[in-house]
Motif scaffolding. Structure first.
Motif, PDB file in Angstrom:
ATOM      1  N   GLU A   1       0.839  -1.202  -0.040  1.00 44.92           N
ATOM      2  CA  GLU A   1      -0.133   0.123   0.017  1.00 44.92           C
ATOM      3  C   GLU A   1       1.046   1.286   0.123  1.00 44.92           C
ATOM      4  N   ALA A   2       0.390   2.508  -0.674  1.00 43.07           N
ATOM      5  CA  ALA A   2       1.185   3.656  -0.806  1.00 43.07           C
ATOM      6  C   ALA A   2       0.931   4.190   0.496  1.00 43.07           C
ATOM      7  N   ASP A   3      -0.091   4.037   1.249  1.00 41.63           N
ATOM      8  CA  ASP A   3      -0.366   4.665   2.520  1.00 41.63           C
ATOM      9  C   ASP A   3      -0.486   3.550   3.380  1.00 41.63           C
ATOM     10  N   SER A   4       0.344   3.107   4.329  1.00 38.25           N
ATOM     11  CA  SER A   4       0.476   1.942   4.981  1.00 38.25           C
ATOM     12  C   SER A   4      -0.846   1.971   6.394  1.00 38.25           C
ATOM     13  N   ASP A   5      -1.428   3.052   6.367  1.00 43.45           N
ATOM     14  CA  ASP A   5      -2.420   3.327   7.248  1.00 43.45           C
ATOM     15  C   ASP A   5      -3.759   2.898   6.553  1.00 43.45           C
ATOM     16  N   GLY A   6      -3.869   2.977   5.425  1.00 44.90           N
ATOM     17  CA  GLY A   6      -5.089   2.823   4.591  1.00 44.90           C
ATOM     18  C   GLY A   6      -5.126   1.796   3.734  1.00 44.90           C
ATOM     19  N   ALA A   7      -6.261   1.240   3.482  1.00 44.87           N
ATOM     20  CA  ALA A   7      -6.356  -0.084   2.490  1.00 44.87           C
ATOM     21  C   ALA A   7      -6.838   0.276   1.223  1.00 44.87           C
ATOM     22  N   ALA A   8      -6.187   0.590   0.054  1.00 46.25           N
ATOM     23  CA  ALA A   8      -6.623   0.828  -1.256  1.00 46.25           C
ATOM     24  C   ALA A   8      -6.499  -0.618  -2.192  1.00 46.25           C
ATOM     25  N   LEU A   9      -5.683  -1.240  -1.981  1.00 47.87           N
ATOM     26  CA  LEU A   9      -5.443  -2.524  -3.024  1.00 47.87           C
ATOM     27  C   LEU A   9      -5.996  -3.788  -2.375  1.00 47.87           C
ATOM     28  N   LEU A  10      -5.560  -3.795  -1.100  1.00 43.61           N
ATOM     29  CA  LEU A  10      -6.023  -5.092  -0.437  1.00 43.61           C
ATOM     30  C   LEU A  10      -7.191  -4.804   0.646  1.00 43.61           C
TER      31      LEU A  10
ATOM     32  N   ILE B   1      -7.714  -5.280  -5.406  1.00 43.42           N
ATOM     33  CA  ILE B   1      -8.228  -4.591  -6.465  1.00 43.42           C
ATOM     34  C   ILE B   1      -7.125  -4.806  -7.503  1.00 43.42           C
ATOM     35  N   ARG B   2      -7.703  -5.560  -8.591  1.00 44.52           N
ATOM     36  CA  ARG B   2      -6.637  -5.767  -9.665  1.00 44.52           C
ATOM     37  C   ARG B   2      -7.009  -4.475 -10.842  1.00 44.52           C
ATOM     38  N   THR B   3      -5.657  -4.047 -11.348  1.00 44.63           N
ATOM     39  CA  THR B   3      -5.858  -2.989 -12.205  1.00 44.63           C
ATOM     40  C   THR B   3      -5.727  -3.428 -13.757  1.00 44.63           C
ATOM     41  N   GLU B   4      -5.102  -4.415 -14.171  1.00 52.01           N
ATOM     42  CA  GLU B   4      -5.010  -4.769 -15.413  1.00 52.01           C
ATOM     43  C   GLU B   4      -4.600  -6.264 -15.557  1.00 52.01           C
TER      44      GLU B   4
END
Length: 186
Positions: free
Chosen positions: A162-171, A181-184
């Motif tokens: 994660e770009a922000d270890s405090d937030g979850a945008a991918l997992l 979250i798959r992008t391509e």
């Protein structure tokens, strides 16, 4: 057209290093070589007697006496694994068999067997994968097992990807389990 992967050959014997570099070039590979002192140049694959200290680069063991055919086969296999990216998400490419994540900026992150298995399973799913399925598929645990190992592994994966270890945008954690979250597709 994809750029030719660069092999970094490390050997403290200058004659052996030059000879092996020539062998690799004659096999069609782009090669740079060094004695291993100082700052190592960037590369896609390292061929050396010992693994790179940070563990983030793909590596082929250089054993002596050198057997050319097995060395070339190992280099070819390592490069094939590296180029066989089938899962992409958030700028990352997952090399599951090699247990490595490669970011689009070239940064590489080594994964544990379980981390690679979790990401591979989540990448194959169409949506969230429930906790019990992950525990069964990755660890072989039955329904009666009580553990927080999955949550610990998810936490560690997020810190790696994660770009922000405090937030979850991918997992993501969802009511039904976890979702990547798959992008391509590659």
């Amino acid at each position: 057209m994809k750029p030719t992967p660069l092999i970094l050959l490390i050997d403290d014997d200058a004659v052996a290093r030059d000879t092996l570099a020539e062998v690799l070039r004659n096999a069609g590979h782009a090669v740079t070589s060094t004695d291993g002192t100082g700052v190592l140049p960037p590369a896609d694959l390292v061929v050396a007697a010992t693994a790179p200290a940070d563990g983030s680069l793909a590596w082929v063991a250089l054993t002596k006496p050198v057997r050319v055919a097995p060395l070339l086969a190992a280099v070819t296999a390592a490069l094939a694994r590296r180029q066989a990216c089938r899962v992409r998400f958030g700028g990352w490419c997952l090399d599951g068999p090699g247990r490595v994540l490669v970011h689009q900026d070239g940064h590489r992150v080594r994964l544990t067997d379980k981390e690679a298995a979790i990401l591979s399973l989540l990448a194959r799913a169409d949506g969230a994968v429930d906790r019990q399925t992950l525990l069964t598929e990755v660890w072989g645990y039955g329904r009666s097992v009580t553990t927080h190992t999955l949550e610990t592994h998810i936490y560690r994966l997020r810190r790696k990807i994660e770009a922000d270890s405090d937030g979850a945008a991918l997992l993501l954690t969802e009511p039904g389990g976890y979702r990547l979250i798959r992008t391509e597709e590659a």
